[in-house]
Design an enzyme around this catalytic site. Structure first.
Site, PDB file in Angstrom:
ATOM      1  N   ALA A 248     -48.055  98.290  42.402  1.00 56.95           N
ATOM      2  CA  ALA A 248     -47.382  98.586  41.129  1.00 56.95           C
ATOM      3  C   ALA A 248     -46.116  97.767  40.886  1.00 56.95           C
ATOM      4  CB  ALA A 248     -47.085 100.081  40.970  1.00 56.95           C
ATOM      5  N   ALA A 249     -45.884  96.746  41.716  1.00 55.84           N
ATOM      6  CA  ALA A 249     -44.746  95.850  41.419  1.00 55.84           C
ATOM      7  C   ALA A 249     -44.981  95.188  40.060  1.00 55.84           C
ATOM      8  CB  ALA A 249     -44.603  94.801  42.520  1.00 55.84           C
ATOM      9  N   GLY A 250     -46.218  94.786  39.816  1.00 56.18           N
ATOM     10  CA  GLY A 250     -46.549  94.158  38.525  1.00 56.18           C
ATOM     11  C   GLY A 250     -46.371  95.128  37.366  1.00 56.18           C
ATOM     12  N   ASP A 251     -46.716  96.388  37.589  1.00 50.52           N
ATOM     13  CA  ASP A 251     -46.549  97.399  36.531  1.00 50.52           C
ATOM     14  C   ASP A 251     -45.062  97.615  36.242  1.00 50.52           C
ATOM     15  OD1 ASP A 251     -49.315  97.759  36.553  1.00 50.52           O
ATOM     16  OD2 ASP A 251     -49.192  99.286  38.115  1.00 50.52           O
TER      17      ASP A 251
HETATM   18  O1  RIB Z   1     -51.135  98.302  39.742  1.00 49.47           O
HETATM   19  C1  RIB Z   1     -51.236  99.234  40.764  1.00 49.47           C
HETATM   20  C2  RIB Z   1     -52.260 100.276  40.435  1.00 49.47           C
HETATM   21  O2  RIB Z   1     -53.530  99.672  40.438  1.00 49.47           O
HETATM   22  C3  RIB Z   1     -52.381 101.389  41.432  1.00 49.47           C
HETATM   23  O3  RIB Z   1     -51.489 102.453  41.180  1.00 49.47           O
HETATM   24  C4  RIB Z   1     -53.835 101.795  41.338  1.00 49.47           C
HETATM   25  O4  RIB Z   1     -54.039 103.022  40.704  1.00 49.47           O
HETATM   26  C5  RIB Z   1     -54.511 100.656  40.597  1.00 49.47           C
HETATM   27  O5  RIB Z   1     -54.863 101.048  39.349  1.00 49.47           O
END
Ligand code: RIB
Length: 302
Positions: A248-251
Site C-alpha cells: 500500500a505504499a503506492g496507495d
Molecule cells: O496496494 C496494496 C493492496 O493490494 C493490498 O492492501 C491488497 O488488498 C491488494 O489489493
C-alpha cells in the site's frame, strides 16, 4: 476544503511474514500471520482520511465476517461510507506474503469488488460529481472504472488513475484521466517500455500522454517518482526510511498526491509530499497501519 471520492476495491488482507518467497511446488514455514484491512481503493480512502481529508468511498463488501469489521475500520478512520453496500458474496480477499526486505507478493480474490459494475457507479454519481478529485484503480471491473471517470469528467471532477494491478486500459479511459500514476511494471504494460533510465521514463511518459492522459506521475520505488508534464521530465527523490512492509505504499502515494494537489500545491511539491507519505507508510506492517497523519508527513518533509 477539497472533497475526495474513491471508487474502488475493499479487501481483507491475509498476511504472512516470510524469510523468502516459496518457489513453485515448495512449502516453507511462515514467521507470522495477521489480517489487516486493505484493497487499493479502501487504502487510498483511509490514507486520505488519515491526512485529514474529507473522503467518500464507493464500493462493496461481502456479507461475511470481514464486512462488519471493515465498516468499523472505515468509521474509525473517518471515511464516509454512505456509498458502500453489501453483496451476498465474500468480501474481497488479498493473500499477501511479505519477505524480510519488506517486498510483497499478492493474490487477490475479487468477491464483492467484482459486483461493482457501471450501473452501481451511475447510482452513486452524485458523490463523484460533488467531489473535487476522483481516485480510481483497477481492482473493480473496468466498466465501473470507465463509468466513474466519465461521470467525473462531465462534472469537472479531476481524475487520478492508479493503473494497478498492472493491466492495459482503453485509450478512451486515458483521455479522461488528469494524472496517471503507474509504477515501473504498470508503465511497461501500458507503454511497452520498461522504465529503468531517465530516458526510459521520458519515453514512457510521452507514450502515456500520446495515449490520452494529461499528466503522468511514474512511481519508482525507493528512487522516488518521475513527473512527465508539458513535455518535461522531472525526477523527485524518495525518502530513506527503515522499510518493514511496502504493501500500500503506492496507495498512500496516490492519496498524498491528491491531498497535496487539493491543498493547492504545485505538481512537483505534491509529488514530494506523496513520496514522504508513501515512505512513512512502509515503516509498519499492514497496508493501513503505517499511513501517516499530516504532522508526520510535515516532519519528514522538513
Ligand atoms: O496496494 C496494496 C493492496 O493490494 C493490498 O492492501 C491488497 O488488498 C491488494 O489489493
Amino acid at each position: 476544503m477539497s472533497k475526495f471520492c474513491v471508487t474502488g476495491s475493499i479487501n481483507m488482507d491475509l498476511v504472512t511474514q516470510v524469510d523468502r518467497f516459496p518457489r513453485p511446488g515448495e512449502t516453507i514455514n511462515g514467521l507470522s500471520f495477521a489480517t489487516f484491512p486493505g484493497g487499493k481503493g479502501a487504502n487510498q480512502a483511509v490514507a486520505l482520511a488519515r491526512l485529514g481529508a474529507k473522503v467518500s468511498m464507493v464500493g462493496k463488501t461481502g456479507n461475511d465476517i470481514y464486512a462488519g469489521e471493515y465498516m468499523q475500520y472505515f468509521t474509525n478512520a473517518g471515511v464516509n461510507t454512505e456509498c458502500v453496500s453489501q453483496e451476498d458474496t465474500s468480501t474481497g480477499i488479498a493473500v499477501i506474503s511479505v519477505d524480510s526486505s519488506g517486498e510483497n507478493s499478492i493474490i487477490i480474490v475479487a468477491g464483492a469488488n467484482g459486483k461493482v459494475n457501471s450501473l452501481y457507479v451511475s447510482e452513486k454519481q452524485d458523490i463523484i460529481s460533488r467531489s473535487d478529485f476522483l481516485l480510481i484503480q483497477l481492482e473493480i471491473p473496468m466498466e465501473a472504472v470507465i463509468q466513474a471517470a466519465d461521470i467525473a469528467v462531465k462534472n469537472g471532477t479531476k481524475v487520478i488513475l492508479d493503473p494497478a494491478p498492472a493491466a492495459d486500459v482503453p485509450d478512451s479511459l486515458l483521455c479522461n484521466v488528469d494524472i496517471i500514476t503507474p509504477n515501473e511494471t504498470e508503465a511497461e504494460v501500458l507503454t511497452g517500455i520498461k522504465p529503468e533510465t531517465d530516458a526510459d521514463f521520458r519515453k514512457a511518459g510521452e507514450k502515456l500522454i500520446e495515449r490520452g492522459a494529461k499528466n503522468a506521475v511514474m512511481k519508482a520505488g525507493a528512487r522516488g517518482a518521475y513527473i512527465y508534464t508539458n513535455g518535461e521530465l522531472i525526477h523527485i527523490d524518495g525518502f530513506k526510511v527503515e522499510v518493514k512492509d511496502t504493501t500500500a505504499a503506492g496507495d498512500t502515494f496516490n492519496a498524498g498526491l491528491a491531498y497535496a494537489l487539493g491543498k493547492g500545491l504545485l505538481m512537483r511539491e505534491a509529488v514530494r509530499f506523496a513520496n514522504a507519505a508513501a515512505a512513512i507508510s512502509t515503516t509498519k506492517q499492514g497496508a493501513q497501519s503505517g499511513m501517516p497523519v499530516i504532522a508526520e508527513v510535515k516532519t519528514l518533509l522538513n
